[in-house]
Write a protein that holds these residues in place. Structure first.
Motif, mmCIF file in Angstrom:
data_model
loop_
_atom_site.group_PDB
_atom_site.id
_atom_site.type_symbol
_atom_site.label_atom_id
_atom_site.label_comp_id
_atom_site.label_asym_id
_atom_site.label_seq_id
_atom_site.Cartn_x
_atom_site.Cartn_y
_atom_site.Cartn_z
ATOM 1 N N GLY A 1 3.645 15.120 27.371
ATOM 2 C CA GLY A 1 2.357 14.413 27.122
ATOM 3 C C GLY A 1 2.527 13.004 26.784
ATOM 4 N N THR A 2 1.435 12.345 26.435
ATOM 5 C CA THR A 2 1.471 11.121 26.159
ATOM 6 C C THR A 2 1.526 10.663 24.426
ATOM 7 N N TYR A 3 2.372 10.078 23.944
ATOM 8 C CA TYR A 3 2.652 9.906 22.430
ATOM 9 C C TYR A 3 2.558 8.508 22.001
ATOM 10 N N THR A 4 2.118 8.210 20.890
ATOM 11 C CA THR A 4 2.249 6.621 20.253
ATOM 12 C C THR A 4 3.406 7.007 19.214
ATOM 13 N N THR B 1 13.473 13.313 27.650
ATOM 14 C CA THR B 1 13.108 11.828 27.645
ATOM 15 C C THR B 1 13.983 11.085 26.713
ATOM 16 N N GLU C 1 3.494 3.360 23.431
ATOM 17 C CA GLU C 1 2.957 4.144 24.018
ATOM 18 C C GLU C 1 4.040 4.981 25.245
ATOM 19 N N ILE C 2 4.268 6.111 24.888
ATOM 20 C CA ILE C 2 5.469 6.760 25.775
ATOM 21 C C ILE C 2 5.201 7.941 26.534
ATOM 22 N N VAL C 3 5.367 8.259 27.676
ATOM 23 C CA VAL C 3 5.016 9.925 28.080
ATOM 24 C C VAL C 3 6.328 10.489 28.148
ATOM 25 N N GLU D 1 0.649 12.609 19.096
ATOM 26 C CA GLU D 1 0.350 13.146 20.346
ATOM 27 C C GLU D 1 -1.142 12.838 20.719
ATOM 28 N N HIS D 2 -1.248 12.150 22.090
ATOM 29 C CA HIS D 2 -2.720 11.937 22.363
ATOM 30 C C HIS D 2 -3.482 13.153 22.957
ATOM 31 N N LYS E 1 8.382 13.768 28.848
ATOM 32 C CA LYS E 1 8.268 14.669 30.071
ATOM 33 C C LYS E 1 9.756 15.349 30.404
#
Length: 232
Positions: free
Chosen positions: A89-92, A114, A107-109, A62-63, A111
């Motif tokens: 949130g944004t993840y790698t 998903t 990278e994926i958001v 998680e970013h 929410k």
């Protein structure tokens, strides 16, 4: 008496302080998102069968943190995955230690709910599988379509009462150390002697049989065909 009273006040203060800290911790919101998807063969569009034990995983971080913790989701036997305890949130993210050519992180958001699918190149496609009982044997014939130049290290026929049967989960296995490059023309054959394995494969019962092949590559897992249910 004075010292006892002072100690009591100190303990009460610590208790109240600890209670405030616990209340602050309890104020954090819980997971509010989920992610799910599958690992698909980029050529055929089919889900790639996986081992249920020590199989591939989805790796994600998680970013928003200085030292983010790497987390993992186990991929199911049919090649799908789901995690219902995510924070928006944004993840790698990427699938790792699988039965396919390694892929780059994305990278994926995340929410709400998903969906994230991965299209990959399996090391081997196990094709034209025929598994049947012939006398006191279960015989499997199949072709191998490998997509890389590495040698195929092993091929195997695995039997178990669960459809998640494979190399790490089986009652009986017939495994051959192959150690060569296969071709998609040759028909390969594996068999299990039912009489010799009657202690683990009871006559009159049903078992799942599945063919797999393992490429010679770091951290590679078996590639499989779907399991076949037979009564023996």
């Amino acid at each position: 008496m004075k010292s006892i009273k002072t100690l009591s006040i100190a303990l009460l203060s610590l208790f109240l302080l600890g209670g405030c800290e616990l209340n602050e911790l309890d104020n954090y919101e819980g997971p509010n998102a989920s992610i799910n998807g599958g690992i698909y063969d980029q050529e055929t569009g089919e889900l790639i069968q996986q081992d249920i034990i020590n199989g591939m995983q989805i790796e994600y971080t998680e970013h928003g943190y200085d030292n983010p913790q790497i987390q993992y989701v186990v991929v199911k036997n049919d090649g799908t995955y789901r995690n219902n305890l995510m924070f928006a949130g944004t993840y790698t993210i990427r699938p790792v230690r699988g039965n396919f050519v390694p892929v780059e992180s994305e990278e994926i958001v995340v929410k709400g709910n998903t969906v994230k699918n991965f299209e990959v190149q399996p090391y081997i496609r196990v094709r034209n599988v025929q598994i049947e009982k012939q006398g006191n044997k279960v015989v499997a014939t199949f072709n191998l379509d490998q997509t890389v130049t590495n040698k195929v290290s092993r091929i195997g026929l695995f039997a178990h009462q669960e459809p998640t049967v494979g190399a790490p989960l089986n009652a009986v296995a017939s495994v051959v150390n192959f150690n060569q490059v296969s071709n998609d023309v040759t028909q390969y054959r594996l068999e299990i002697n039912l009489e010799a394995n009657s202690g683990n494969l009871k006559p009159g019962n049903k078992y799942y049989f599945r063919v797999g092949a393992l490429i010679d590559a770091p951290e590679a897992k078996y590639n499989y065909a779907p399991p076949v249910l037979l009564e023996i």
